[in-house]
Scaffold this motif. Structure first.
Motif: not given
Length: 325
Positions: A49-50, A53, A273, A275-276, A278-279, A318, A323
């Motif tokens: 995921g990291w 993203m 999360n 996704k959070q 990664s941002d 997610w 992704v």
């Protein structure tokens, strides 16, 4: 009569840059930079995921994205970091396997002018930044959930098993601290087993199977990572205790975790999360590349979200396939 002067392409570009302001200048400063990532291993939801993203966002900014996969080998990870120090990327993202193994290397990288961001797992070294889970908070949240199901007034045995990860990993150490903070106030809870499964599902399965046989009235299991705790869930299911033994675990809110809540493998799922995260990693990297070195280590801690059958929604987690598109 006033003659209209058509602006040149150069003048138009300058005007556009001026209107864009600091964002334009920052994005221009990022192009050509290099960010390297050394995870514990690729091939599971957190790191994949990291990789997807963070890599996608940084590459869109013109940043070169380099990944070195140690494949669960601490020695290979140390060799990768050593090589990268010589190659001098601008920023190095590292997921530490434990507190000590990479500490000196991370300090060497910082001394060489490489900004180091520790991802989700801390080391003993202070570096430019940390982005990751609130491990103490996760441990506390998991323990509170188990106390609510197995503690005073529930009519249950109060017997609980704790399935840790790698004992020297920061995630295990700080989760255990959080669990102990809560259980110290709940003397009715009896910890009948506290063993390390080393992030391995087969070990978690064996540990939980033995604990269930030794304690037929086991009430709860606190697991330290969802990838590992699918093994604990399998042991509970095979003992025909699903729905009876309360299994709580945590992870990065990948769809597999939510699926295991939906099918009853996990009673509760505490998430940070990805996704959070990664941002937040991308925002920290942009700051490190465009601003002076921070005076103190930057800490971006992801809040804990609890997912159970009552709160589960289609968008709670997610999907890696989405992704990667």
């Amino acid at each position: 009569m006033t003659r209209m002067i058509k602006p040149t392409l150069f003048a138009t570009a300058l005007l556009s840059a001026a209107l864009a302001g600091p964002a334009f200048a920052q994005d221009a400063a990022l192009k050509g930079k290099t960010v390297a990532f050394v995870p514990t291993s690729l091939g599971y939801d957190l790191t994949d995921g990291w990789n997807a993203m963070v890599g996608k966002q940084l590459q869109a900014l013109g940043i070169k994205w380099v990944v070195r996969d140690p494949n669960w080998s601490t020695d290979a990870g140390a060799q990768a970091i050593t090589a990268l120090i010589s190659e001098k990327p601008d920023v190095l993202l590292v997921q530490n396997p434990d507190i000590q193994s990479y500490a000196r290397l991370l300090k060497r990288a910082e001394d060489a002018g490489i900004r180091v961001v520790q991802v989700n797992m801390r080391s003993a070294a202070n570096t430019s930044a940390f982005v990751g889970a609130d491990w103490v908070g996760i441990g506390e949240t998991m323990a509170k959930a188990v106390v609510a199901k197995c503690g005073k007034g529930t009519g249950k045995s109060g017997k609980v098993s704790i399935v840790q990860g790698v004992l020297t990993a920061a995630a295990s150490t700080f989760q255990m601290k959080g669990v102990e903070n809560v259980l110290a106030k709940s003397p009715e809870i009896k910890v009948v087993s506290k063993q390390a499964a080393d992030w391995d599902a087969s070990k978690a399965r064996a540990v939980t199977d033995t604990t269930l046989k030794q304690n037929p009235d086991l009430c709860g299991v606190i697991g330290f990572w969802d990838g590992q705790d699918t093994g604990a869930a399998a042991a509970i299911r095979e003992a025909k205790r699903q729905g009876d033994v309360f299994l709580v675990t945590n992870g990065g809110a990948a769809m597999t975790g939510c699926n295991n809540v939906g099918n009853g493998n996990f009673s509760a799922y505490m998430t940070y999360n990805v996704k959070q995260q990664s941002d937040e990693i991308v925002a920290v990297v942009k700051d490190l590349l465009t601003k002076p070195k921070p005076a103190a280590m930057v800490n971006k801690v992801t809040p804990v979200t609890v997912i159970d059958k009552a709160s589960l929604r289609p968008d709670s987690c997610w999907n890696l396939a989405d992704v990667r598109k």
